[in-house]
Design an enzyme around this catalytic site. Structure first.
Site, PDB file in Angstrom:
ATOM      1  N   CYS A   1      34.679 -45.442  29.806  1.00  0.00           N
ATOM      2  CA  CYS A   1      35.258 -46.284  28.758  1.00  0.00           C
ATOM      3  C   CYS A   1      35.183 -45.784  27.322  1.00  0.00           C
ATOM      4  O   CYS A   1      36.142 -45.961  26.575  1.00  0.00           O
ATOM      5  CB  CYS A   1      34.666 -47.679  28.852  1.00  0.00           C
ATOM      6  SG  CYS A   1      35.178 -48.478  30.378  1.00  0.00           S
TER       7      CYS A   1
ATOM      8  N   LYS B   1      25.249 -41.259  33.650  1.00  0.00           N
ATOM      9  CA  LYS B   1      23.968 -41.780  33.169  1.00  0.00           C
ATOM     10  C   LYS B   1      23.153 -42.125  34.397  1.00  0.00           C
ATOM     11  O   LYS B   1      23.688 -42.111  35.516  1.00  0.00           O
ATOM     12  CB  LYS B   1      24.172 -43.003  32.269  1.00  0.00           C
ATOM     13  CG  LYS B   1      24.834 -44.177  32.991  1.00  0.00           C
ATOM     14  CD  LYS B   1      25.182 -45.315  32.071  1.00  0.00           C
ATOM     15  CE  LYS B   1      24.023 -46.239  31.877  1.00  0.00           C
ATOM     16  NZ  LYS B   1      24.435 -47.541  31.289  1.00  0.00           N
TER      17      LYS B   1
HETATM   18  N1  NAI Z   1      33.181 -49.714  34.264  1.00  0.00           N
HETATM   19  C1  NAI Z   1      32.588 -50.412  33.314  1.00  0.00           C
HETATM   20  O1  NAI Z   1      31.369 -50.348  33.136  1.00  0.00           O
HETATM   21  C2  NAI Z   1      33.359 -51.327  32.426  1.00  0.00           C
HETATM   22  C3  NAI Z   1      34.753 -51.382  32.476  1.00  0.00           C
HETATM   23  N2  NAI Z   1      35.445 -52.230  31.668  1.00  0.00           N
HETATM   24  C4  NAI Z   1      36.896 -52.340  31.765  1.00  0.00           C
HETATM   25  O2  NAI Z   1      37.196 -53.107  32.950  1.00  0.00           O
HETATM   26  C5  NAI Z   1      38.401 -52.623  33.563  1.00  0.00           C
HETATM   27  C6  NAI Z   1      38.128 -52.265  35.002  1.00  0.00           C
HETATM   28  O3  NAI Z   1      37.196 -51.209  35.023  1.00  0.00           O
HETATM   29  P1  NAI Z   1      36.466 -50.764  36.358  1.00  0.00           P
HETATM   30  O4  NAI Z   1      36.024 -51.970  37.114  1.00  0.00           O
HETATM   31  O5  NAI Z   1      35.467 -49.756  35.966  1.00  0.00           O
HETATM   32  O6  NAI Z   1      37.689 -50.077  37.137  1.00  0.00           O
HETATM   33  P2  NAI Z   1      37.764 -49.648  38.655  1.00  0.00           P
HETATM   34  O7  NAI Z   1      38.740 -48.541  38.744  1.00  0.00           O
HETATM   35  O8  NAI Z   1      36.392 -49.486  39.227  1.00  0.00           O
HETATM   36  O9  NAI Z   1      38.389 -50.944  39.384  1.00  0.00           O
HETATM   37  C7  NAI Z   1      39.682 -51.390  39.196  1.00  0.00           C
HETATM   38  C8  NAI Z   1      40.219 -51.844  40.551  1.00  0.00           C
HETATM   39  O10 NAI Z   1      41.472 -52.481  40.348  1.00  0.00           O
HETATM   40  C9  NAI Z   1      42.263 -52.264  41.514  1.00  0.00           C
HETATM   41  N3  NAI Z   1      43.668 -52.537  41.229  1.00  0.00           N
HETATM   42  C10 NAI Z   1      44.511 -51.865  40.403  1.00  0.00           C
HETATM   43  N4  NAI Z   1      45.712 -52.460  40.364  1.00  0.00           N
HETATM   44  C11 NAI Z   1      45.634 -53.533  41.212  1.00  0.00           C
HETATM   45  C12 NAI Z   1      46.566 -54.549  41.582  1.00  0.00           C
HETATM   46  N5  NAI Z   1      47.796 -54.590  41.089  1.00  0.00           N
HETATM   47  N6  NAI Z   1      46.154 -55.483  42.483  1.00  0.00           N
HETATM   48  C13 NAI Z   1      44.906 -55.464  42.985  1.00  0.00           C
HETATM   49  N7  NAI Z   1      43.978 -54.536  42.646  1.00  0.00           N
HETATM   50  C14 NAI Z   1      44.340 -53.578  41.761  1.00  0.00           C
HETATM   51  C15 NAI Z   1      41.980 -50.807  41.833  1.00  0.00           C
HETATM   52  O11 NAI Z   1      42.301 -50.520  43.187  1.00  0.00           O
HETATM   53  C16 NAI Z   1      40.481 -50.714  41.542  1.00  0.00           C
HETATM   54  O12 NAI Z   1      39.696 -50.916  42.702  1.00  0.00           O
HETATM   55  C17 NAI Z   1      38.883 -51.461  32.683  1.00  0.00           C
HETATM   56  O13 NAI Z   1      39.812 -51.959  31.778  1.00  0.00           O
HETATM   57  C18 NAI Z   1      37.624 -51.027  31.958  1.00  0.00           C
HETATM   58  O14 NAI Z   1      37.932 -50.465  30.698  1.00  0.00           O
HETATM   59  C19 NAI Z   1      34.805 -53.061  30.785  1.00  0.00           C
HETATM   60  C20 NAI Z   1      33.436 -53.058  30.703  1.00  0.00           C
HETATM   61  C21 NAI Z   1      32.603 -52.198  31.525  1.00  0.00           C
HETATM   62  O1  UGA Z   2      33.289 -50.866  28.235  1.00  0.00           O
HETATM   63  C1  UGA Z   2      32.507 -50.318  28.969  1.00  0.00           C
HETATM   64  O2  UGA Z   2      32.806 -49.671  29.972  1.00  0.00           O
HETATM   65  C2  UGA Z   2      31.037 -50.338  28.692  1.00  0.00           C
HETATM   66  O3  UGA Z   2      30.740 -49.067  28.042  1.00  0.00           O
HETATM   67  C3  UGA Z   2      29.361 -48.852  27.789  1.00  0.00           C
HETATM   68  O4  UGA Z   2      28.616 -48.895  28.988  1.00  0.00           O
HETATM   69  P1  UGA Z   2      28.498 -47.621  29.956  1.00  0.00           P
HETATM   70  O5  UGA Z   2      29.561 -46.644  29.641  1.00  0.00           O
HETATM   71  O6  UGA Z   2      28.428 -48.163  31.338  1.00  0.00           O
HETATM   72  O7  UGA Z   2      27.072 -47.005  29.646  1.00  0.00           O
HETATM   73  P2  UGA Z   2      26.243 -46.730  28.301  1.00  0.00           P
HETATM   74  O8  UGA Z   2      24.852 -47.103  28.554  1.00  0.00           O
HETATM   75  O9  UGA Z   2      26.884 -47.293  27.119  1.00  0.00           O
HETATM   76  O10 UGA Z   2      26.290 -45.139  28.208  1.00  0.00           O
HETATM   77  C4  UGA Z   2      27.494 -44.444  27.936  1.00  0.00           C
HETATM   78  C5  UGA Z   2      27.180 -42.974  27.745  1.00  0.00           C
HETATM   79  O11 UGA Z   2      26.467 -42.768  26.528  1.00  0.00           O
HETATM   80  C6  UGA Z   2      25.298 -42.004  26.783  1.00  0.00           C
HETATM   81  N1  UGA Z   2      24.255 -42.397  25.815  1.00  0.00           N
HETATM   82  C7  UGA Z   2      23.898 -43.694  25.679  1.00  0.00           C
HETATM   83  C8  UGA Z   2      22.944 -44.071  24.756  1.00  0.00           C
HETATM   84  C9  UGA Z   2      22.345 -43.108  23.941  1.00  0.00           C
HETATM   85  O12 UGA Z   2      21.483 -43.377  23.082  1.00  0.00           O
HETATM   86  N2  UGA Z   2      22.728 -41.808  24.095  1.00  0.00           N
HETATM   87  C10 UGA Z   2      23.669 -41.424  25.012  1.00  0.00           C
HETATM   88  O13 UGA Z   2      24.007 -40.230  25.113  1.00  0.00           O
HETATM   89  C11 UGA Z   2      24.942 -42.332  28.217  1.00  0.00           C
HETATM   90  O14 UGA Z   2      24.116 -41.357  28.777  1.00  0.00           O
HETATM   91  C12 UGA Z   2      26.312 -42.376  28.846  1.00  0.00           C
HETATM   92  O15 UGA Z   2      26.769 -41.090  29.163  1.00  0.00           O
HETATM   93  C13 UGA Z   2      28.842 -49.981  26.878  1.00  0.00           C
HETATM   94  O16 UGA Z   2      27.445 -49.798  26.688  1.00  0.00           O
HETATM   95  C14 UGA Z   2      29.110 -51.344  27.504  1.00  0.00           C
HETATM   96  O17 UGA Z   2      28.711 -52.370  26.606  1.00  0.00           O
HETATM   97  C15 UGA Z   2      30.605 -51.480  27.790  1.00  0.00           C
HETATM   98  O18 UGA Z   2      30.866 -52.702  28.436  1.00  0.00           O
END
Ligand code: NAI
Ligand code: UGA
Length: 492
Positions: A273, A336
């Site tokens: 992200c 991470k």
């Molecule tokens: N991974 C993270 O830690 C975080 C991600 N986000 C945001 O959340 C969103 C989702 O991220 P992830 O869960 O990591 O993605 P992901 O790629 O793990 O999961 C998304 C899922 O949606 C499914 N999908 C896509 N189009 C579809 C459709 N039309 N109908 C049904 N299923 C469908 C895919 O097959 C996939 O399994 C992104 O916008 C990301 O930026 C926000 C905060 C944390």
């Molecule tokens: O939108 C998202 O996907 C998410 O992105 C990050 O979460 P995430 O990417 O899962 O993990 P982080 O803990 O933020 O680490 C991101 C990267 O930064 C690195 N990092 C983190 C902290 C730090 O002090 N230094 C550093 O190099 C980590 O090793 C990792 O590669 C944000 O922390 C979440 O709040 C957010 O929801």
């Protein structure tokens, strides 16, 4: 109340599991078009690794939590539909390399319009460009088939971090719900607020207009990433001056206005992200004529790329300017600790930089499969949705060994590089590792997990990001350096 969530990924799965686990009177169904993923959610081997997830899922699954590929059926029945599909960076066409690819989003919205015959609250859970809610409203209102269907769109971005998802979902710093400031929009906000209020104190549930909520998510990620690039920029300065970045982090983090979190210098940030969301913000700014603002945020990515490249350059120059055919142990491949996720992991760039020079890599990660590593290293950047190159796949197969332990990876290696901060790397038997390596034996610690002093005492040449440079590295050609002579005499 029936809740459906489109997208059973890193966000949809854990978030819905928590809602099902915590809330009375709700039935939650998580949907995906990916059959394999849904089958895994319904099995003992969940599709993602996240501490505490298994317990939450098994407590609710089959009772209030369901996983299904029958998207249309469950969306049609739902009162609230979360959209948590992926929104990756576009890989081709207008805005390629910057803009968010909204293909999955739009197809989900069109499906909702097609199958709905009752009023629904549609919740943006994915991270989306600001003003997406307006696009969704237009897609929905222009495609709705049944007069009984009516939609309120809310923005409810997710702030969980991988590896701590369950903790973050259970006790979030805040929940944001943005909606239209109309009677119907405010009612929808209130309905969703009541869901979260079942386990989150109400004063931590912030409400706002739609655009503030959408932009708050992009801004939060940009701020967090900017902190890492800032401390990483300082780390480069530390190496040149003899200052220690960990001491700097402690000193500046003690200022309550700065705070201690997210000040760990590293080989660079990764994850699906940070880069994607900043590039998306840069694209939006450029589209709005805010060139200076776009450049400011883009520099966060520039420093991150510099940090990864710098690490590779240090490895190569330390190893006497050649790594060809040298075995190098790579400890950690995930972006991470406590996750098996490799999206945008700095390990890909570091490994590619070393492979480019002909190094042989022995990679160990406790959660990343061999298939995943090889796939990642066989694809070009931003090409995750395209078939990978056969040529590169063969090269990777020849040059990469996936090791079953740290000790196996280090056997016969010239150097080891720590690229993920897995806890087990903090307790390594450095003496055993040293004895099994080619001399001089090098450690390149990109995550500040190795005790540099102890390593040097054993005889390692030690490089830590942001740490004062080992004399061997500042003056590698000098055989008279005390550090050198100790190490050389221990060579086989
Ligand atoms: N991974 C993270 O830690 C975080 C991600 N986000 C945001 O959340 C969103 C989702 O991220 P992830 O869960 O990591 O993605 P992901 O790629 O793990 O999961 C998304 C899922 O949606 C499914 N999908 C896509 N189009 C579809 C459709 N039309 N109908 C049904 N299923 C469908 C895919 O097959 C996939 O399994 C992104 O916008 C990301 O930026 C926000 C905060 C944390
Ligand atoms: O939108 C998202 O996907 C998410 O992105 C990050 O979460 P995430 O990417 O899962 O993990 P982080 O803990 O933020 O680490 C991101 C990267 O930064 C690195 N990092 C983190 C902290 C730090 O002090 N230094 C550093 O190099 C980590 O090793 C990792 O590669 C944000 O922390 C979440 O709040 C957010 O929801």
């Amino acid at each position: 109340m029936k809740i459906a969530c489109i997208g059973a990924g890193y966000v949809g799965g854990p978030t819905m599991a928590m809602i099902a686990h915590k809330c009375e009177g709700v039935e939650v169904t998580v949907l995906d078009i990916n059959e394999e993923r849904i089958a895994a959610w319904n099995s003992d081997k969940l599709p993602i690794y996240e501490p505490g997830l298994e317990e939450v899922v098994s407590a609710a699954r089959g009772k209030t939590l369901f996983f299904s590929t029958e998207c249309e059926k469950h969306v049609a029945e739902a009162d609230i539909v979360f959209i948590s599909v992926n929104t990756p960076t576009k890989t081709r066409g207008v805005g390629a390399g910057y803009a968010a690819d909204m293909t999955y989003w739009e197809s989900a919205a069109r499906m909702i319009a097609r199958v709905s015959h009752s009023p629904k609250i549609i919740v943006e859970k994915s991270t989306v460009p600001v003003k997406t809610a307006q696009a969704v409203e237009r897609v929905l209102s222009n495609n709705v088939l049944n007069p009984g269907a009516r939609f309120d769109i809310l923005s409810n971005p997710e702030f969980l971090a991988e590896g701590t998802a369950i903790k973050d979902l259970e006790k979030p710093d805040r929940v944001i719900i943005g909606g239209r400031q109309t009677p119907s929009g405010l009612k929808a906000i209130d309905t969703l607020k009541k869901v979260y209020a079942q386990w989150i104190p109400e004063d931590q549930i912030l409400t706002s207009n739609l655009w503030s909520s959408e932009l708050a998510k992009l801004a939060a990620n940009a701020f967090l990433a900017q902190r890492i690039s800032s401390i990483n920029a300082v780390s480069a300065l530390c190496e040149k001056t003899g200052a220690d970045v960990s001491e700097i982090s402690k000193c500046i983090g003690a200022d309550s206005r700065i705070g201690p979190k997210f000040l760990n210098a590293s080989v660079g940030f990764g994850g699906s992200c940070f880069q994607k969301d900043i590039l998306n913000m840069v694209y939006i700014c450029r589209g709005l004529g805010l060139e200076e603002v776009a450049n400011y945020w883009e520099s966060v990515i520039t420093i991150n790329n510099y940090q990864k490249r710098r690490f590779v350059d240090v490895v190569i120059s330390s190893l006497f300017n050649t790594v060809r055919a040298k075995r190098i142990a790579i400890l950690g491949f995930a972006f991470k600790k406590d996750t098996g996720d490799t999206r945008e992991t700095p390990a890909i760039d570091v490994c590619n930089g070393l492979l480019e020079e002909g190094a042989k890599l022995a990679v160990y990660d406790p959660q990343v499969t061999e298939e995943r590593m090889k796939m990642d290293l066989s694809m070009d950047k931003f090409e995750w949705d395209h078939p990978y190159s056969e040529r590169k796949a063969k090269e990777v197969n020849d040059l990469i060994e996936c090791s079953e332990s740290v000790y196996k990876a280090c056997e016969g290696a010239h150097a080891l590089c720590v690229l993920t901060e897995w806890d087990e790397f903090k307790e390594l038997d450095l003496r055993r590792i040293y004895d099994s390596m080619v001399k001089p034996a090098f450690i390149f610690d990109g995550r500040s997990v190795i005790d540099g002093k102890a390593a040097k005492k054993i005889g390692f040449v030690f490089f830590g990001v942001g740490k004062p440079l080992d004399p061997f590295l500042t003056d590698p050609a000098s055989p008279n350096s005390p550090a050198n002579s100790a190490r050389m005499s221990m060579s086989p």
